[in-house]
Design a protein around this motif. Structure first.
Motif, PDB file in Angstrom:
ATOM      1  N   ARG A   1       0.826  -1.218   0.000  1.00 31.68           N
ATOM      2  CA  ARG A   1       0.000   0.000   0.000  1.00 31.68           C
ATOM      3  C   ARG A   1       0.858   1.265   0.000  1.00 31.68           C
ATOM      4  O   ARG A   1       0.586   2.223  -0.742  1.00 31.68           O
ATOM      5  CB  ARG A   1      -0.921   0.000   1.218  1.00 31.68           C
ATOM      6  CG  ARG A   1      -1.890   1.184   1.240  1.00 31.68           C
ATOM      7  CD  ARG A   1      -2.909   1.084   2.353  1.00 31.68           C
ATOM      8  NE  ARG A   1      -2.295   1.088   3.676  1.00 31.68           N
ATOM      9  CZ  ARG A   1      -2.338   0.075   4.521  1.00 31.68           C
ATOM     10  NH1 ARG A   1      -2.953  -1.049   4.192  1.00 31.68           N
ATOM     11  NH2 ARG A   1      -1.770   0.155   5.713  1.00 31.68           N
ATOM     12  N   GLU A   2       1.915   1.299   0.824  1.00 28.41           N
ATOM     13  CA  GLU A   2       2.721   2.503   0.973  1.00 28.41           C
ATOM     14  C   GLU A   2       3.660   2.737  -0.201  1.00 28.41           C
ATOM     15  O   GLU A   2       4.007   3.881  -0.496  1.00 28.41           O
ATOM     16  CB  GLU A   2       3.538   2.429   2.273  1.00 28.41           C
ATOM     17  CG  GLU A   2       2.713   2.412   3.546  1.00 28.41           C
ATOM     18  CD  GLU A   2       1.898   3.679   3.730  1.00 28.41           C
ATOM     19  OE1 GLU A   2       2.368   4.755   3.321  1.00 28.41           O
ATOM     20  OE2 GLU A   2       0.771   3.588   4.267  1.00 28.41           O
ATOM     21  N   THR A   3       4.097   1.672  -0.854  1.00 28.12           N
ATOM     22  CA  THR A   3       5.066   1.824  -1.947  1.00 28.12           C
ATOM     23  C   THR A   3       4.406   1.846  -3.324  1.00 28.12           C
ATOM     24  O   THR A   3       5.063   2.181  -4.322  1.00 28.12           O
ATOM     25  CB  THR A   3       6.105   0.691  -1.922  1.00 28.12           C
ATOM     26  OG1 THR A   3       5.436  -0.567  -2.089  1.00 28.12           O
ATOM     27  CG2 THR A   3       6.893   0.701  -0.617  1.00 28.12           C
ATOM     28  N   GLY A   4       3.121   1.452  -3.385  1.00 28.13           N
ATOM     29  CA  GLY A   4       2.442   1.413  -4.671  1.00 28.13           C
ATOM     30  C   GLY A   4       2.813   0.212  -5.516  1.00 28.13           C
ATOM     31  O   GLY A   4       2.549   0.177  -6.722  1.00 28.13           O
ATOM     32  N   ILE A   5       3.426  -0.802  -4.894  1.00 30.65           N
ATOM     33  CA  ILE A   5       3.781  -2.049  -5.582  1.00 30.65           C
ATOM     34  C   ILE A   5       2.694  -3.070  -5.305  1.00 30.65           C
ATOM     35  O   ILE A   5       2.135  -3.116  -4.211  1.00 30.65           O
ATOM     36  CB  ILE A   5       5.154  -2.568  -5.084  1.00 30.65           C
ATOM     37  CG1 ILE A   5       6.239  -1.500  -5.269  1.00 30.65           C
ATOM     38  CG2 ILE A   5       5.556  -3.848  -5.806  1.00 30.65           C
ATOM     39  CD1 ILE A   5       7.559  -1.851  -4.613  1.00 30.65           C
ATOM     40  N   SER A   6       2.379  -3.898  -6.280  1.00 37.30           N
ATOM     41  CA  SER A   6       1.327  -4.901  -6.086  1.00 37.30           C
ATOM     42  C   SER A   6       1.738  -5.921  -5.035  1.00 37.30           C
ATOM     43  O   SER A   6       2.935  -6.191  -4.841  1.00 37.30           O
ATOM     44  CB  SER A   6       1.021  -5.622  -7.402  1.00 37.30           C
ATOM     45  OG  SER A   6       2.117  -6.450  -7.781  1.00 37.30           O
ATOM     46  N   GLN A   7       0.754  -6.465  -4.346  1.00 34.23           N
ATOM     47  CA  GLN A   7       1.033  -7.466  -3.306  1.00 34.23           C
ATOM     48  C   GLN A   7       1.788  -8.680  -3.866  1.00 34.23           C
ATOM     49  O   GLN A   7       2.753  -9.141  -3.244  1.00 34.23           O
ATOM     50  CB  GLN A   7      -0.274  -7.905  -2.654  1.00 34.23           C
ATOM     51  CG  GLN A   7      -0.130  -9.034  -1.635  1.00 34.23           C
ATOM     52  CD  GLN A   7      -0.130  -8.528  -0.203  1.00 34.23           C
ATOM     53  OE1 GLN A   7      -0.642  -7.459   0.069  1.00 34.23           O
ATOM     54  NE2 GLN A   7       0.450  -9.303   0.685  1.00 34.23           N
TER      55      GLN A   7
END
Length: 333
Positions: A58-64
């Motif tokens: 969520r904080e980095t904008g990278i997919s789970q």
């Protein structure tokens, strides 16, 4: 098989051959050097900061899935799990703690490297990050950094705080060296220190207070009733003041202001003749030159832990750090 080999086998198996251990270490080092990437270091830092893969995503904008895959790559590199998974997030294993610490240090060193490269690009020789306690005389620090710049074309960044905070920043690779109390180095094998000089404490107060107390004997009971500005009891001078009042069997005064700031001390002392403080003598001399305060005529029969240059143990010392140490030796010798 020899009798000694039989004994080793009975004790739980043959000891590993040193050559085999060295080969294992070399292989592990090669694996890290060839496969470890910046995104792995950043991921470890983000996990340390956020505590779960969901929050990292969520904080980095990278997919789970991408976050999960990157962590799997990292654990594959080390050949063991780095975190215990639970509904509450990730809890690092012992190896995970070490991995996060090393990743943090490496990222910090890369940041310093980038800053140094930028300094060199602009025509400077290097950039040195120095920590200094407030009780380092301004005259000493000024002379040292001016000599460093004029002789060696090195730019300087200075951070001020108490020794414990600066030493932790040094261990975290946020600083290159620290001017502070050597007592904070005890038990840290990754640090060493070089004593510069000892500081003797004195009492300071308003010029009118100085005149009123002139000719009197040192009386800790009377001093306990005064308004004090003191550093934290966790600092060397704060701890020593507590000890002095305790030895004199009088209540330890509660400071009206708890601070290490020389500017705040001078500002209050020069305006309020009911307030008193204790600082190193060379700091008191600098404060008195600003006007409004003086040094009370009572000599202390003890010294503070020496002011020292504290450094990380390195295989190859930083050239800028060596230059700074040489200048300090000249000024303090």
């Amino acid at each position: 098989m020899s009798e000694s080999d039989d004994a080793k086998t009975m004790a739980g198996g043959l000891e590993a051959d040193p050559a085999d251990r060295n080969a294992d270490v070399t292989a592990a080092a090669f694996r890290l050097m060839s496969r470890l990437k910046m995104r792995h270091l950043s991921m470890l830092k983000n996990i340390e900061r956020h505590g779960s893969l969901t929050r990292v995503a969520r904080e980095t904008g990278i997919s789970q899935p991408a976050v999960t895959k990157t962590l799997a790559e990292i654990e594959s590199l080390f050949g063991a799990p780095l975190f215990h998974r639970s509904g509450r997030g990730l809890k690092p294993t012992e190896m995970g703690e070490l991995a996060m610490l090393r990743a943090s240090h490496m990222l910090q060193e890369l940041d310093h490297w980038a800053s140094e490269m930028e300094a060199v690009r602009k025509g400077y020789r290097a950039r040195l990050l120095i920590g200094a306690v407030p009780y380092v005389p301004g005259s000493l620090l000024t002379q040292a950094i001016m000599a460093l710049r004029e002789r060696h074309n090195i730019i300087i960044v200075i951070r001020q705080a108490t020794t414990d905070h600066l030493v932790q920043a040094l261990c975290d690779h946020e600083l290159d060296c620290v001017l502070g109390r050597a007592s904070a180095v005890a038990g840290r094998d990754n640090l060493w220190h070089e004593v510069l000089y000892a500081q003797r404490p004195v009492l300071v107060g308003h010029s009118k207070l100085l005149k009123r107390l002139e000719g009197r004997r040192l009386d800790w009971r009377s001093l306990a009733s005064m308004n004090w500005i003191l550093p934290s009891p966790a600092t060397p001078i704060g701890a020593r003041i507590v000890e002095l009042f305790t030895q004199a069997q009088v209540p330890v005064p509660v400071p009206i202001i708890e601070t290490y700031s020389i500017d705040v001390m001078h500002g209050v002392l020069s305006k309020d003749e009911s307030v008193i403080s204790m600082v190193p003598e060379d700091i008191a001399v600098e404060m008195s030159r600003r006007g409004g305060i003086g040094i009370l005529p009572w000599k202390m029969d003890w010294e503070l832990p020496p002011l020292s240059l504290i450094r990380r143990v390195r295989d190859v010392p930083l050239d800028a750090e060596e230059k700074f140490a040489g200048i300090l030796r000249e000024l303090c010798g």
